[in-house]
Design a protein around this motif. Structure first.
Motif, PDB file in Angstrom:
ATOM      1  N   GLY A 195       0.788  -1.225   0.000  1.00  0.00           N
ATOM      2  CA  GLY A 195       0.000   0.000   0.000  1.00  0.00           C
ATOM      3  C   GLY A 195       0.818   1.272   0.000  1.00  0.00           C
ATOM      4  N   GLY A 196       2.097   1.177  -0.382  1.00  0.00           N
ATOM      5  CA  GLY A 196       2.968   2.354  -0.406  1.00  0.00           C
ATOM      6  C   GLY A 196       3.737   2.501   0.894  1.00  0.00           C
ATOM      7  N   VAL A 197       4.992   2.922   0.777  1.00  0.00           N
ATOM      8  CA  VAL A 197       5.868   3.088   1.944  1.00  0.00           C
ATOM      9  C   VAL A 197       6.064   4.577   2.217  1.00  0.00           C
ATOM     10  CG1 VAL A 197       8.204   2.726   2.816  1.00  0.00           C
ATOM     11  CG2 VAL A 197       7.046   0.906   1.543  1.00  0.00           C
ATOM     12  N   THR A 198       5.921   4.946   3.476  1.00  0.00           N
ATOM     13  CA  THR A 198       6.106   6.342   3.878  1.00  0.00           C
ATOM     14  C   THR A 198       7.504   6.539   4.448  1.00  0.00           C
ATOM     15  OG1 THR A 198       3.747   6.576   4.366  1.00  0.00           O
ATOM     16  CG2 THR A 198       5.239   8.216   5.330  1.00  0.00           C
ATOM     17  N   VAL A 199       8.220   7.547   3.931  1.00  0.00           N
ATOM     18  CA  VAL A 199       9.573   7.840   4.395  1.00  0.00           C
ATOM     19  C   VAL A 199       9.734   9.335   4.603  1.00  0.00           C
ATOM     20  CG1 VAL A 199      10.597   5.859   3.197  1.00  0.00           C
ATOM     21  CG2 VAL A 199      10.479   8.072   2.033  1.00  0.00           C
ATOM     22  N   LYS A 200      10.723   9.699   5.400  1.00  0.00           N
ATOM     23  CA  LYS A 200      11.167  11.081   5.479  1.00  0.00           C
ATOM     24  C   LYS A 200      12.401  11.194   4.603  1.00  0.00           C
ATOM     25  CE  LYS A 200      12.334  14.823   8.675  1.00  0.00           C
ATOM     26  NZ  LYS A 200      12.498  15.229  10.089  1.00  0.00           N
ATOM     27  N   ALA A 201      12.283  11.898   3.491  1.00  0.00           N
ATOM     28  CA  ALA A 201      13.321  11.918   2.461  1.00  0.00           C
ATOM     29  C   ALA A 201      14.677  12.308   3.022  1.00  0.00           C
ATOM     30  CB  ALA A 201      12.922  12.860   1.336  1.00  0.00           C
ATOM     31  N   MET A 202      15.682  11.516   2.691  1.00  0.00           N
ATOM     32  CA  MET A 202      17.025  11.735   3.223  1.00  0.00           C
ATOM     33  C   MET A 202      17.843  12.700   2.363  1.00  0.00           C
ATOM     34  SD  MET A 202      17.860   7.799   4.365  1.00  0.00           S
ATOM     35  CE  MET A 202      19.078   8.224   5.590  1.00  0.00           C
ATOM     36  N   GLU A 203      17.387  12.952   1.132  1.00  0.00           N
ATOM     37  CA  GLU A 203      18.081  13.887   0.246  1.00  0.00           C
ATOM     38  C   GLU A 203      17.147  14.277  -0.902  1.00  0.00           C
ATOM     39  OE1 GLU A 203      21.247  12.004  -2.180  1.00  0.00           O
ATOM     40  OE2 GLU A 203      20.753  10.175  -1.049  1.00  0.00           O
ATOM     41  N   ASP A 204      17.551  15.279  -1.669  1.00  0.00           N
ATOM     42  CA  ASP A 204      16.776  15.685  -2.841  1.00  0.00           C
ATOM     43  C   ASP A 204      16.907  14.630  -3.929  1.00  0.00           C
ATOM     44  OD1 ASP A 204      16.202  18.037  -1.537  1.00  0.00           O
ATOM     45  OD2 ASP A 204      17.634  19.262  -2.676  1.00  0.00           O
ATOM     46  N   LEU A 205      15.773  14.296  -4.533  1.00  0.00           N
ATOM     47  CA  LEU A 205      15.769  13.386  -5.682  1.00  0.00           C
ATOM     48  C   LEU A 205      14.877  14.004  -6.750  1.00  0.00           C
ATOM     49  CD1 LEU A 205      15.406   9.975  -3.786  1.00  0.00           C
ATOM     50  CD2 LEU A 205      17.429  10.758  -5.025  1.00  0.00           C
ATOM     51  N   ASP A 206      15.498  14.677  -7.697  1.00  0.00           N
ATOM     52  CA  ASP A 206      14.758  15.446  -8.690  1.00  0.00           C
ATOM     53  C   ASP A 206      13.847  14.567  -9.545  1.00  0.00           C
ATOM     54  OD1 ASP A 206      15.939  17.759  -7.798  1.00  0.00           O
ATOM     55  OD2 ASP A 206      17.576  17.699  -9.265  1.00  0.00           O
ATOM     56  N   ARG A 207      14.321  13.398  -9.944  1.00  0.00           N
ATOM     57  CA  ARG A 207      13.514  12.542 -10.830  1.00  0.00           C
ATOM     58  C   ARG A 207      12.262  12.013 -10.136  1.00  0.00           C
ATOM     59  NH1 ARG A 207      17.283   8.291 -13.897  1.00  0.00           N
ATOM     60  NH2 ARG A 207      15.371   8.051 -15.137  1.00  0.00           N
ATOM     61  N   ALA A 208      12.321  11.944  -8.832  1.00  0.00           N
ATOM     62  CA  ALA A 208      11.153  11.496  -8.066  1.00  0.00           C
ATOM     63  C   ALA A 208      10.341  12.671  -7.534  1.00  0.00           C
ATOM     64  CB  ALA A 208      11.601  10.626  -6.899  1.00  0.00           C
ATOM     65  N   ASP A 209      10.799  13.907  -7.817  1.00  0.00           N
ATOM     66  CA  ASP A 209      10.143  15.121  -7.336  1.00  0.00           C
ATOM     67  C   ASP A 209      10.012  15.087  -5.809  1.00  0.00           C
ATOM     68  OD1 ASP A 209       8.983  17.623  -7.551  1.00  0.00           O
ATOM     69  OD2 ASP A 209       6.942  16.829  -7.787  1.00  0.00           O
ATOM     70  N   ILE A 210      11.125  14.785  -5.162  1.00  0.00           N
ATOM     71  CA  ILE A 210      11.177  14.677  -3.703  1.00  0.00           C
ATOM     72  C   ILE A 210      12.260  15.602  -3.179  1.00  0.00           C
ATOM     73  CG2 ILE A 210      11.761  13.153  -1.774  1.00  0.00           C
ATOM     74  CD1 ILE A 210      10.567  10.844  -3.341  1.00  0.00           C
ATOM     75  N   ARG A 211      11.933  16.323  -2.094  1.00  0.00           N
ATOM     76  CA  ARG A 211      12.896  17.224  -1.463  1.00  0.00           C
ATOM     77  C   ARG A 211      13.296  16.666  -0.096  1.00  0.00           C
ATOM     78  NH1 ARG A 211      12.439  18.876  -5.850  1.00  0.00           N
ATOM     79  NH2 ARG A 211      14.511  17.956  -5.790  1.00  0.00           N
ATOM     80  N   GLN A 212      14.544  16.890   0.260  1.00  0.00           N
ATOM     81  CA  GLN A 212      15.054  16.420   1.536  1.00  0.00           C
ATOM     82  C   GLN A 212      14.197  16.939   2.699  1.00  0.00           C
ATOM     83  OE1 GLN A 212      19.117  17.484   2.252  1.00  0.00           O
ATOM     84  NE2 GLN A 212      19.259  16.397   4.197  1.00  0.00           N
TER      85      GLN A 212
END
Length: 342
Positions: A195-212
């Motif tokens: 059902g999807g995993v929830t994380v606190k992003a450890m770094e910026d990942l531009d391709r995933a549109d995720i910010r640290q």
């Protein structure tokens, strides 16, 4: 019939009929109860047979180094460990190449202590790798990046077997009881299973549109980038280390969610395996899967659950190489896989 004074009395016909009816109901209830009990016993026996067969299928190998001396104390390999090598393969879809073992995680389930430990092995670790020529003929064994072992296989099963050899040699002859491989395209499906995993992003990942620093429940595509993305073209040494941290974070969270699902129904492991068809490969039997699911659901992660062995990076001809600290590795092997002899 007679009353206490001896006077004959008659029992109404409907009372006789009622007594006979109650007797029949009791007999039917007794038969039903016996039938249910028989079914329950049969189910228990079948499950026990499945679990015994599953356990037997996973316990064949023994440690080559059954006894170890460390800091003046004797230790024996703990035979209650079941070691499963999980290999993340960087091949995608219908790729012609077998790919490399880009992620290597040894999952150890101790069935006595009911604990789970995961050893995250750096794919850049220098380890004994069997080298084969173009025609598939064995040439030699060299100390190369552990990830390369898989690429010398003629197919997925062969690549997994070669990787098992490399990891076992690296870990002083540790037995590996089974393997599971997953290609990159299967990460999205794996993410959906829980059902999807929830994380606190450890770094910026531009391709995933995720910010640290963001807390995000990863979509399938985001999960792929979160556990695989790294800047391999960077001039910085050891770029795989940051990716391993993300993999550790993701896998600990994913395993926690999987445990909750299996607690409710261990049989669900078979359906999950079918859903992963085409992305996953394993030599674990169906009975072995059920046994592992049952044991996994009742086990807890030891300490923080995910270990790495200490070492240092070097760069050789553009490629990063991770050099293991042998003394630290031995200490970790003793801690994770051995029991002190009393």
């Amino acid at each position: 019939d007679k009353n206490k004074s001896g006077t004959e009395v008659s029992v109404p016909l409907f009372e006789n009929m009622n007594m006979k009816s109650n007797s029949k109901v009791k007999k039917k209830l007794l038969i039903a109860a016996v039938a249910v009990l028989a079914i329950v016993v049969a189910v228990i026996l079948v499950c026990a047979a499945y679990l015994h067969a599953g356990r037997s299928s996973l316990r064949g190998q023994r440690s080559r180094n059954a006894e170890m001396l460390y800091e003046g104390h004797s230790y024996m390999y703990d035979e209650d460990n079941i070691n499963i090598l999980c290999i993340g393969v960087d091949a995608r879809g219908e790729a012609d190449t077998v790919g490399q073992g880009d992620a290597l995680i040894l999952v150890t389930l101790n069935v006595r202590d009911k604990t789970i430990r995961c050893l995250n092995i750096n794919r850049d670790t220098l380890a004994p790798v069997k080298v084969f020529g173009v025609a598939g003929k064995y040439i030699t064994t060299q100390n190369l990046q552990a990830a390369l072992a898989f690429s010398y296989g003629s197919d997925v099963a062969d690549g997994a077997e070669l990787t098992e050899y490399t990891v076992s040699e690296l870990l002083d002859g540790l037995p590996i009881h089974a393997y599971v491989t997953l290609d990159f395209d299967g990460i999205s499906k794996m993410n959906e299973l829980v059902g999807g995993v929830t994380v606190k992003a450890m770094e910026d990942l531009d391709r995933a549109d995720i910010r640290q620093g963001e807390t995000v429940t990863l979509s399938g595509e985001q999960a792929v980038y979160y556990v695989t993305e790294r800047n391999s073209a960077s001039e910085d040494i050891g770029t795989n280390a940051a990716r391993m941290d993300r993999q550790k974070q993701y896998m600990c969270a994913w395993c926690g969610l999987l445990k909750e699902k299996l607690k409710r129904n261990p049989l669900k492991i078979w359906d999950m395996y079918e859903q992963m068809s085409g992305y996953i490969s394993t030599d674990i039997s169906r009975t072995g899967m059920l046994y592992l699911a049952w044991k996994f659901a009742g086990a807890e992660f030891a300490d923080d659950g995910m270990y790495e062995f200490p070492g240092s990076y070097e760069r050789e001809n553009y490629y990063d190489e991770y050099i293991v600290d042998d003394a630290a590795l031995k200490e970790q092997l003793v801690e994770m896989f051995y029991r002190e002899v009393e």
